[in-house]
Scaffold this active site. Sequence first.
Site, short mmCIF file in Angstrom:
data_model
loop_
_atom_site.label_atom_id
_atom_site.label_comp_id
_atom_site.label_asym_id
_atom_site.label_seq_id
_atom_site.Cartn_x
_atom_site.Cartn_y
_atom_site.Cartn_z
N GLU A 16 -18.03 -22.18 113.19
CA GLU A 16 -19.40 -22.45 113.44
C GLU A 16 -19.40 -23.35 114.58
OE1 GLU A 16 -21.91 -20.42 112.80
OE2 GLU A 16 -21.29 -20.83 110.46
N THR A 18 -18.45 -22.95 117.50
CA THR A 18 -17.05 -22.99 118.28
C THR A 18 -17.30 -22.26 119.57
OG1 THR A 18 -16.54 -21.20 117.07
CG2 THR A 18 -15.42 -23.18 116.26
N ASP A 19 -18.46 -21.60 119.48
CA ASP A 19 -18.70 -20.87 120.91
C ASP A 19 -19.40 -21.68 121.92
OD1 ASP A 19 -21.31 -20.94 119.72
OD2 ASP A 19 -21.87 -18.96 120.17
N GLY A 82 -35.29 -16.38 111.10
CA GLY A 82 -35.20 -17.79 110.67
C GLY A 82 -34.07 -17.79 109.50
N GLY A 84 -31.08 -17.35 110.16
CA GLY A 84 -29.79 -17.65 110.44
C GLY A 84 -29.01 -16.13 110.56
N LEU A 85 -29.56 -15.20 110.70
CA LEU A 85 -28.92 -13.80 110.69
C LEU A 85 -28.75 -13.16 112.14
CD1 LEU A 85 -29.76 -12.30 107.05
CD2 LEU A 85 -27.63 -13.54 107.92
N SER A 88 -32.70 -13.01 116.87
CA SER A 88 -33.24 -13.10 118.15
C SER A 88 -32.02 -12.13 118.93
CB SER A 88 -33.46 -14.30 118.69
OG SER A 88 -32.51 -15.06 118.62
N GLU A 115 -31.40 -13.61 126.58
CA GLU A 115 -31.73 -14.42 125.42
C GLU A 115 -32.22 -16.01 125.84
OE1 GLU A 115 -30.01 -13.86 121.60
OE2 GLU A 115 -31.04 -15.81 120.93
N ASP A 127 -23.81 -14.51 118.35
CA ASP A 127 -24.51 -13.57 117.69
C ASP A 127 -24.40 -12.36 118.26
OD1 ASP A 127 -24.98 -16.03 116.66
OD2 ASP A 127 -26.88 -16.21 117.18
C1 GLA Z 1 -26.66 -20.01 116.66
C2 GLA Z 1 -26.36 -19.65 118.10
C3 GLA Z 1 -24.66 -19.36 118.29
C4 GLA Z 1 -23.59 -20.17 117.70
C5 GLA Z 1 -24.18 -20.61 116.10
C6 GLA Z 1 -23.43 -21.59 115.49
O1 GLA Z 1 -26.47 -18.67 115.86
O2 GLA Z 1 -27.27 -18.71 118.69
O3 GLA Z 1 -24.33 -18.93 119.57
O4 GLA Z 1 -23.60 -21.41 118.27
O5 GLA Z 1 -25.64 -20.91 116.13
O6 GLA Z 1 -22.05 -21.18 115.24
#
Ligand code: GLA
Length: 296
Positions: A16, A18-19, A82, A84-85, A88, A115, A127
Site C-alpha cells: 500500500e 508503495t506506488d 468510495g 477503495g476498489l 475511478s 485521471e 489501480d
Molecule cells: C489509491 C491510489 C493508488 C495507491 C493506493 C494506495 O488507490 O489511487 O495509486 O497509491 O491508493 O496503495
Amino acid sequence: MIRRFFAPGRVNLIGEFTDLAGGLALPAAIHLGVTLTVEPADELDLRSPLGDLARSVEAVVAELGRPPEPVRGTLSSTLPAGAGLGSSASVHVVLALALGGLEGLELAQVAQRAERRALGVPCGILDQAASALGADGHAVLLDFATLRHELVPLPEGLAIVVVHSGVARRNAESGYVLRRRELEEGMPARVRHVESESGRVRGVVDAFARGDLPRVGELFRAGHESLRVDFEATVPELDRLVELAYAEGAVAARMTGGGFGGAIVALVAAEDADAFAARMPGASWVTRACGGAREL
Ligand code: GLA
C-alpha cells in the site's frame, strides 16, 4: 456495430502506497467493474448515469494525443464507489481502451495521466495497472521503480473478501496528498512504511509459492500495523474490522486501497467465504482474481 468494453476494479492484496515511492505491490483485478457500450456516431458523446463523464473523456482524448473515432455510448458499473476498489481508475481505463485501443502498461499509463488531469489527484499507477494487467487466478506483482510486472498464481481454494468499514473515504484525497508530500520530504516513519511494505510484498509472493498461508497471515497483519503506526492511513473502524476478520477465521486481513476509511481485504477459505462475509458487519463482496480490461 455495437461494441462493449470492460475494465475491472482492483483489490490490492498487499503493497500500500508503495506506488508513490518506487516500491512493490501485489494487486488483483476483480469481477466487478465498469462496462462501456458504444456505437458509431457523428460526434463523440459518452455518458454515465453515475455522474458527469465530460472531464474524464476530455482528459483521455488529450492524453491519447489524437482524435478518436466518434462514438456515442453509455457507461454502467457494478463497482461500489468510495470503497477503495479503484472505481475511478476503471472508468479511465475503459475510456482509454475503447477510444484508444491501447493495452497493457501503455493502457495503464494513459489512464493514470488522464485521471490525474481530470481529477487533479496525484495518484500512482497501482489501480490502473491492476485493471489493465489482471489475469484470471493471478495477482499482478508490480515494481514501480521499473514498471516491470509479473503474474503471480494465487493458491487454489482461497477467496478474496472485501468488507467495507462503513467509513466513507471522506477527506481521503487531502490525506493522500499530504502523505505523498511527507514521503517526498523523506519523513522517516512514512519512508519506513514504504520500505518495509515492499519487503512484505516479496514475502507474500514467496509464501504463496510455498503454500505457507500462516506466513501470509502474519505479513498482512504486519502490513496493517505499519499502515496504522508508521503511515497513519487507517481509521479505528478498519483496525477493528481486521481484528474481527482474523477472529472469524480469515487466513489474512488488512486494510486495502487509499486508506482513511474504505475497506479491508481478507483471504478466506473458498468454502467458508460466503458464511464469513455474512458474519462480518457491513457491506461485503466475495470475489477472486479475474481478467484485466478487454473488449467483451
Ligand atoms: C489509491 C491510489 C493508488 C495507491 C493506493 C494506495 O488507490 O489511487 O495509486 O497509491 O491508493 O496503495
